[in-house]
Every structure is written in structure tokens, then in C-alpha cells.
Design a protein around this motif. Structure first.
Motif, mmCIF file in Angstrom:
data_model
loop_
_atom_site.group_PDB
_atom_site.id
_atom_site.type_symbol
_atom_site.label_atom_id
_atom_site.label_comp_id
_atom_site.label_asym_id
_atom_site.label_seq_id
_atom_site.Cartn_x
_atom_site.Cartn_y
_atom_site.Cartn_z
ATOM 1 N N TRP A 243 0.832 -1.200 0.000
ATOM 2 C CA TRP A 243 0.000 0.000 0.000
ATOM 3 C C TRP A 243 0.866 1.250 0.000
ATOM 4 N N HIS A 244 1.914 1.246 0.783
ATOM 5 C CA HIS A 244 2.841 2.386 0.808
ATOM 6 C C HIS A 244 3.439 2.612 -0.577
ATOM 7 N N ASN A 245 3.901 1.546 -1.210
ATOM 8 C CA ASN A 245 4.544 1.690 -2.518
ATOM 9 C C ASN A 245 3.565 2.101 -3.607
ATOM 10 N N ALA A 326 9.860 -4.473 9.547
ATOM 11 C CA ALA A 326 9.932 -3.169 8.882
ATOM 12 C C ALA A 326 10.913 -3.231 7.720
ATOM 13 N N VAL A 327 10.516 -2.645 6.594
ATOM 14 C CA VAL A 327 11.338 -2.607 5.386
ATOM 15 C C VAL A 327 11.525 -1.143 4.991
ATOM 16 N N THR A 328 12.764 -0.742 4.766
ATOM 17 C CA THR A 328 12.989 0.641 4.357
ATOM 18 C C THR A 328 12.264 0.915 3.041
ATOM 19 N N SER A 329 11.793 2.122 2.885
ATOM 20 C CA SER A 329 10.866 2.464 1.811
ATOM 21 C C SER A 329 11.474 2.316 0.421
ATOM 22 N N TRP A 330 10.867 1.456 -0.404
ATOM 23 C CA TRP A 330 11.240 1.360 -1.816
ATOM 24 C C TRP A 330 10.785 2.610 -2.554
ATOM 25 N N ARG A 331 9.627 3.139 -2.177
ATOM 26 C CA ARG A 331 9.076 4.302 -2.878
ATOM 27 C C ARG A 331 9.995 5.510 -2.761
ATOM 28 N N GLU A 332 10.762 5.616 -1.705
ATOM 29 C CA GLU A 332 11.616 6.776 -1.483
ATOM 30 C C GLU A 332 13.002 6.632 -2.092
ATOM 31 N N THR A 334 15.923 6.496 -4.866
ATOM 32 C CA THR A 334 16.137 7.213 -6.113
ATOM 33 C C THR A 334 17.131 6.456 -6.988
ATOM 34 N N ARG A 335 16.906 6.537 -8.280
ATOM 35 C CA ARG A 335 17.834 5.942 -9.238
ATOM 36 C C ARG A 335 19.060 6.829 -9.414
ATOM 37 N N ASP A 336 18.835 8.143 -9.470
ATOM 38 C CA ASP A 336 19.920 9.102 -9.673
ATOM 39 C C ASP A 336 20.519 9.500 -8.329
ATOM 40 N N ASP A 337 21.835 9.758 -8.346
ATOM 41 C CA ASP A 337 22.574 10.043 -7.112
ATOM 42 C C ASP A 337 22.227 9.011 -6.046
ATOM 43 N N ALA A 485 3.672 -8.553 -15.839
ATOM 44 C CA ALA A 485 2.713 -7.459 -15.668
ATOM 45 C C ALA A 485 1.566 -7.903 -14.776
ATOM 46 N N GLY A 486 1.139 -7.011 -13.910
ATOM 47 C CA GLY A 486 -0.031 -7.268 -13.068
ATOM 48 C C GLY A 486 -1.134 -6.283 -13.401
ATOM 49 N N ASN A 487 -2.324 -6.573 -12.961
ATOM 50 C CA ASN A 487 -3.461 -5.702 -13.239
ATOM 51 C C ASN A 487 -3.961 -4.980 -12.001
ATOM 52 N N GLY A 488 -3.166 -5.008 -10.941
ATOM 53 C CA GLY A 488 -3.613 -4.425 -9.685
ATOM 54 C C GLY A 488 -2.926 -3.118 -9.366
ATOM 55 N N LEU A 489 -2.461 -3.004 -8.138
ATOM 56 C CA LEU A 489 -1.837 -1.777 -7.670
ATOM 57 C C LEU A 489 -0.615 -1.421 -8.522
ATOM 58 N N VAL A 490 -0.465 -0.131 -8.773
ATOM 59 C CA VAL A 490 0.687 0.355 -9.537
ATOM 60 C C VAL A 490 1.685 0.964 -8.556
ATOM 61 N N ARG A 491 2.871 0.418 -8.541
ATOM 62 C CA ARG A 491 3.914 0.921 -7.644
ATOM 63 C C ARG A 491 4.683 2.046 -8.344
ATOM 64 N N HIS A 492 4.936 3.113 -7.611
ATOM 65 C CA HIS A 492 5.701 4.235 -8.151
ATOM 66 C C HIS A 492 6.674 4.729 -7.106
ATOM 67 N N ARG A 493 7.895 5.034 -7.552
ATOM 68 C CA ARG A 493 8.837 5.716 -6.674
ATOM 69 C C ARG A 493 8.626 7.226 -6.813
ATOM 70 N N ASP A 494 8.859 7.947 -5.738
ATOM 71 C CA ASP A 494 8.645 9.392 -5.742
ATOM 72 C C ASP A 494 9.509 10.096 -6.790
ATOM 73 N N ALA A 495 10.688 9.555 -7.055
ATOM 74 C CA ALA A 495 11.640 10.239 -7.939
ATOM 75 C C ALA A 495 11.370 10.004 -9.421
ATOM 76 N N GLU A 496 10.455 9.134 -9.750
ATOM 77 C CA GLU A 496 10.298 8.729 -11.152
ATOM 78 C C GLU A 496 10.002 9.895 -12.087
ATOM 79 N N VAL A 497 9.180 10.848 -11.656
ATOM 80 C CA VAL A 497 8.825 11.952 -12.536
ATOM 81 C C VAL A 497 10.047 12.809 -12.869
ATOM 82 N N PHE A 498 10.959 12.964 -11.915
ATOM 83 C CA PHE A 498 12.178 13.735 -12.157
ATOM 84 C C PHE A 498 13.177 12.933 -12.988
ATOM 85 N N GLU A 499 13.234 11.642 -12.750
ATOM 86 C CA GLU A 499 14.124 10.784 -13.537
ATOM 87 C C GLU A 499 13.697 10.759 -15.004
#
Length: 636
Positions: A243-245, A326-332, A334-337, A485-499
């Protein structure tokens, strides 16, 4: 060497007094500030550059400092004793806010759980052994077509003493196959069942949400029966990280975890399992984010709410505690830096430890780049070991307990999560809510709020939307296999739009010219702001430093870019801004931006005719950069 507990009075020099002066009070010479004093001081700071007619009252100043999360949890700038309970309770007992398990001073207060998902069997087998030899205490393996194959699990764990290391599996595509693979392995080991600790990773509702299929809870009880005798093992996990991701905030991560857990308890009881055993058949996998206080409070809030559910159901008091991985956030990530991810991982791991997680997984810093390598795995492992064995984080139970901020935030998250949980219950439970699309609708709203915060950099990403490193060398990582490919929840990292903006620019060599007017003390601040903004998209920012209007125009022409930005102070803008703007437009600049406010140019009508837009704090940088790339002719 003496310690404070062994030192005697004979060790103290004779000229040093051993008695505390009567009435001695630390900082006793200073007056005790009141909350009103603090509010007045806050107002004084915020009013510093405001004209007399726009001065803020102390209450208005505090209001400016107050903020809210995407799920409307209010964060005040100051917390006091008011409203905070004096009865904090104890770890290991109801209501379990301060911990489900009691820490007794050992360094290894939590499981250091390493995630393995590399499909290359030889690499993963070696990585597993290295982890266990160097401080990892439990393993988490993802079994999927783009990760470890279920049939390879035996070889991957061939060097592992299963009675010494806990093992957990998970799968996004076939949880039953993953569970069967682990069960077959432990059953064939010949080890004493009571000595083994495994989790089969079964999460029917999480699987349904991830894949976009109907949730099937009909066959849960047989899995409990198959683990009979495995007294340290559990078949089910409530995975709240999905849900977080997908965009959930702290409130809904807790609420939907509670709703899912309750659905599992009901299903197991209906299938003949005793209530206490049903309640104890699962663990919670939760997120540890970079917001350390929210993470600590969220873990505490989940324990409180889960214990309350157990109390209402009539579960034995000692079985009501929620165990959390507890798992450190995948959503947070970043690919760059990516090296900044080390800092994110450290903060998140610290938060999970202080929040009382029973197990912690620190994701390697190159996770968003590809398959983690030896260096990133070692850093992830040592992050936990240093916090546990050198910083001694785990020696204390609930070290944040009693702080007014944490206690208040725990209450607010727990109350809001309980309301959101009741909304799911009113919809018929988590299975029905999922089928109706309730989480999807809420996630859409939360993601839109977060998109705005990210785009305006109210939620900055260091190394991506702030202080981007345009010359960073690429990490040498192996690419991840393509995931089904799945048809359910879409996972997004916060940095994706900037990347995506950085990828769009690529190696095109495109640039934005910074027309810096006056001296460096005039333009320095705004030049730094503007260059930082355009570097987000990987655009170069050639500039001139002062000069006449003709010199500025000549410097712009030499760059060949159709986009220019005026950078200077209000004083210089009033003297030279409109003249330079008109000259640049006449010379052919297609887009002319101003770092600052149009009113600083002095003639609003003329300024509006010449200037195509402004950039300042709070601007939507994604919109600005997208428009700029369009003007530069960079393909989407």
C-alpha cells in the motif's frame, strides 16, 4: 580504568568539591520561557521582512509553521505536555504501544533480515552465506519469474543451517508455490520443528490487490495445520508495504493492515481455528520511511490498534501484540545520485529500530538502479549492525516513549487510522472494499496530493529535485529481469517523474542561458536557485556574469539556446531588467523567464508582455521543466 559506577571519592582530587551546591539548578540563571514567549519569538522571526501592514500575529505565525501530511495528519511546530498521558505503560503488555517484545539490553534486539531476489543462483547462494557470516540473522527471499525460481530455493539455501537462521519467502505471482518450496525444504531437513523459524509469506488480500484479482481466503486454515509443531513459525504476513509503494500515507498503511489482519482472523475462525491461534498466525510487514518521527509513531500506533482489535474480540491478552517486520521504503529510493539512499536507509532503519520492529530489512542503495551488488549489500547489512552494535539503539525499550511529539503523533495516527479502518469495515471488510475499489480511489487522491508536494519541492528529494548531480558516474549494476505485468496496484517511486525529465534530456546537450545581471552579490542567490532547478532535468546552464545589455545578448547568442532566465536582485531588475529582457526578446529568445517576481521589474504591463514566466520557491518545477524541454524541441 574507572567508570562512574566504580569511581570512589579517593579518586577525586582534594581541590574538587564533592557536594552539589544547595539549590543548584541547571540553567537556573535563565528565565523559564512560556509557550506565549515561544509564539512571540516565532512571530518575530516570520515578520522580519514583512511590511507593517502585513505583520502576523503570534497565532498566525504558528499557523504558517503548521503542516499536514497527505492523509491530513497535522504536524504542529511545537508540542507540549498538554493532552499527553502520564501513564505510558510498559513494553510487552497491553496496549503494546511501547513494544510487543521486551528488549533486555542485548545488542541484537531485532532480526537483521536481508532480502534476496537475484535470479542468478550462484550469486545469491554466495550472497546468502556472506550475509549470515557477517551479521545477518534472518533471510527474506522473493520467489518470482523475475527473482529466485521456487525450484532453486534448495540450492540457494544449501549452505544455511535452518535451525540457526530464520527464513521467510514472498511472491508477487505465486504465493502458494513459494510457500510449498519453503515447506518442502524445511520438512526434508530433518530438523526439530520447534527449532525452526519460517514464515510462508501467504497474503491472499495483498496478492489480490497486487494482481487485480478477487481475494480467496477459503484455504487458509490448512496452512496453519501444516505448520503444527513449528512453534516459532507463521504462515501469513500482512504486507502493508504494498500500500505504501502504491501511494498510501501513514494512516492508510495502518488502517488497511488492520482491516486485512482482521479479515484473516475471521476467515481462520470460520474455518475452525481457535481465536487465539488465528490472531497469532501472522506478522505485519510495514514500511520504515525517511520521516523518522512518523515511522516511529506509526509502528506504535499499529500495535495499539491491533491490540484493541484483539481486546474487542476477546483474544488472550498475551497474544494481542503485533509483530512487525519493517522494510525501508522502496518508494523513497532514487535511481539518480543513489549514494544518498545510504542516508535514507540509515534514517529509516534507525526509525524502525526505535519504533520497536522485531525484524528490519534495509534495502541496498542501488535497488532502484538494478540488482544489488556486493558493495550495496554490505552497506545495507552494516547499516543495521552499526546501529545495533555500535550505536546501541536496541538496548533500550521504546526510547522515544514519553516525548510529547511522539506520543501526540502516535495518538493522531492511531485515531485517524482507526477511522479509516472503520470505513473499510462499513464497506463490508477489506475483501469487499477491495472489490469495490475503495483503496484505489483513496490512493488516487493521496497520489495527487503527493504529486503536488513533489513537483513544488515542498517534499524535496535530495540529489534529484534538490542539489542534482548532473555529472555523476553511472553505477555498474546488472539490470533486473522484466517483471510479469499485473493488473492491480501500480507501484511508483517518488523520484520517477524527475528521472523521466533527466532521461528525456539525455545527452542532447540542451541548455538554458542564465542572464546574471549586476555583481555576484546581486545575482548569486537566484543564479544558484535557477541552475539547481534546470539541473533537475540534466540541462546545462551557461551564464554571463554582469555586463552591458549588448554583452548579455552576445553571451546568450553564443549558447544557441532559445531559453533564457534573468537572475538578479530587485534593485538591479529595476535598473536593467526590462532593458535586457526587451533586447533578448528582440534578438530572438523564444522563452524568457524571470527568477523572482514580475513586480520587481517596475512596469507591470511591460513586464508581462516581455516575461513568459517566473521561477521562485513553490513553483511547479515539473511543469516548468516539461515546458522548457518542449521549447527546446527535446522529444518526449
Amino acid at each position: 580504568m574507572t567508570t562512574p559506577t566504580t569511581q570512589s571519592t579517593r579518586d577525586i582530587p582534594p581541590d574538587v568539591g564533592t557536594e552539589e551546591p544547595p539549590g543548584f539548578i541547571l540553567a537556573g540563571d535563565f528565565p523559564t520561557p512560556t509557550e506565549a514567549d515561544w509564539r512571540a519569538a516565532a512571530g518575530k522571526v516570520l515578520n522580519r521582512k514583512r511590511p507593517p501592514e502585513r505583520q502576523l500575529t503570534p497565532d498566525e505565525a504558528v499557523g504558517r509553521l503548521r503542516r499536514a501530511t497527505v492523509d491530513d495528519v497535522t504536524i504542529d511546530p511545537l508540542y507540549t505536555r498538554e493532552g499527553v498521558t502520564e501513564d505510558l505503560g510498559y513494553p510487552g503488555v497491553m496496549p503494546f504501544v511501547r513494544g510487543t517484545t521486551v528488549r533486555r539490553g542485548q545488542m541484537d534486539a531485532w532480526d537483521v533480515r536481508a532480502l534476496h531476489e537475484d535470479p542468478e543462483v550462484a550469486f545469491t547462494r554466495k550472497a546468502v552465506l556472506t550475509d549470515l557470516e557477517r551479521g545477518v540473522t534472518s533471510l527474506w527471499l522473493r520467489l518470482d519469474p523475475d527473482a529466485i525460481a521456487p525450484g532453486d530455493l534448495g540450492e540457494v539455501l544449501a549452505d544455511v543451517l535452518l535451525d540457526l537462521a530464520k527464513v521467510e519467502v514472498s511472491s508477487r505471482t505465486d504465493q502458494v508455490a513459494a510457500a510449498e518450496a519453503l515447506l518442502s525444504l524445511v520438512e526434508a531437513s530433518g530438523k526439530d520443528r520447534a527449532a525452526l523459524s519460517v514464515n510462508l509469506g501467504l497474503d491472499p488480500i495483498g496478492f489480490a490487490a497486487d494482481q487485480g484479482v478477487a481475494a480467496d481466503l477459503s484455504g487458509m486454515a490448512p496452512w496453519v495445520a501444516r505448520l503444527e509443531g513449528y512453534t516459532q513459525s507463521r504462515p501469513f504476513v500482512v504486507d502493508a508495504t504494498l500500500w505504501h509503494n502504491a501511494g498510501a500515507g501513514d494512516v492508510h498503511e495502518v488502517a488497511w493492515a488492520l482491516a486485512t489482519g482482521l479479515e484473516y482472523v475471521r476467515a481462520l475462525v470460520e474455518q475452525g481455528l481457535p481465536l487465539d491461534d488465528a490472531f497469532d498466525a501472522m506478522i505485519f510487514r510495514v514500511t520504515a520511511s525517511c520521516d523518522e518521527f512518523a515511522t516511529i509513531a506509526r509502528l506504535r500506533a499499529l500495535r495499539r490498534c491491533w491490540a484493541r482489535i484483539g481486546e474487542v474480540l476477546g483474544v488472550a491478552e498475551d497474544r494481542r501484540g503485533a509483530r512487525q517486520h519493517a522494510v525501508t521504503s522502496w518508494r523513497e529510493l532514487t535511481r539518480d545520485d543513489p549514494y544518498v539512499n545510504m542516508l535514507r536507509g540509515t534514517i529509516s532503519t534507525f526509525s524502525a529500530a526505535v519504533g520497536g520492529a522485531e525484524a528490519i530489512t534495509t534495502l541496498p542503495f542501488d535497488t532502484a538502479r538494478g540488482l544489488p551488488g556486493e558493495l550495496s549489500r554490505r552497506v545495507a547489512r552494516n547499516t543495521q549492525i552499526v546501529l545495533a552494535e555500535e550505536s546501541n539503539i536496541g538496548r533500550v525499550n521504546d526510547p522515544a516513549g514519553g516525548t510529547w511529539y511522539i506520543e501526540s503523533l502516535t495518538d493522531e495516527i492511531a485515531d485517524a487510522a482507526w477511522s479509516a479502518f472503520q470505513e473499510v469495515e462499513a464497506a463490508g471488510g477489506m475483501v469487499a472494499a477491495l472489490a469495490d475499489g475503495l483503496p484505489t480511489r483513496i490512493l488516487a487522491d493521496l497520489n495527487e496530493k503527493r504529486r503536488h508536494l513533489l513537483a513544488t519541492r515542498q517534499r524535496p528529494l535530495t540529489g534529484v529535485s534538490e542539489f542534482p548531480n548532473t555529472s555523476e558516474p553511472a553505477l555498474d549494476v546488472r539490470p533486473r529481469p522484466e517483471a510479469p505485468a499485473g493488473n492491480g496496484l501500480v507501484r511508483h517511486r517518488d523520484a520517477e517523474v524527475f528521472e523521466a525529465l533527466r532521461d528525456r534530456t539525455g545527452d542532447s546537450g540542451q541548455a538554458v542561458f542564465l542572464a546574471c545581471l549586476g555583481s555576484r552579490r546581486d545575482f548569486g542567490g537566484r543564479e544558484g536557485f535557477a541552475s539547481n532547478l534546470f539541473h533537475i532535468a540534466g540541462l546545462a546552464t551557461p551564464s554571463c556574469e554582469g555586463g552591458s545589455t549588448d554583452e548579455v545578448v552576445a553571451a546568450w547568442r553564443a549558447t544557441g539556446t532559445p531559453v533564457a532566465v534573468l537572475c538578479s536582485s530587485a534593485t538591479v531588475y529595476a535598473e536593467q531588467g526590462l532593458e535586457v529582457a526587451a533586447a533578448l526578446k528582440e534578438a530572438g529568445a523564444r522563452t524568457l523567464l524571470l527568477a523572482g517576481s514580475l513586480k520587481e521589474l517596475g512596469d507591470p504591463a511591460r513586464a508581462s508582455a516581455l516575461i513568459d514566466g517566473t521561477i521562485a520557491l513553490g513553483v511547479d518545477v515539473v511543469e516548468v521543466l516539461t515546458t522548457t524541454l518542449d521549447t527546446l524541441g527535446v522529444a518526449r
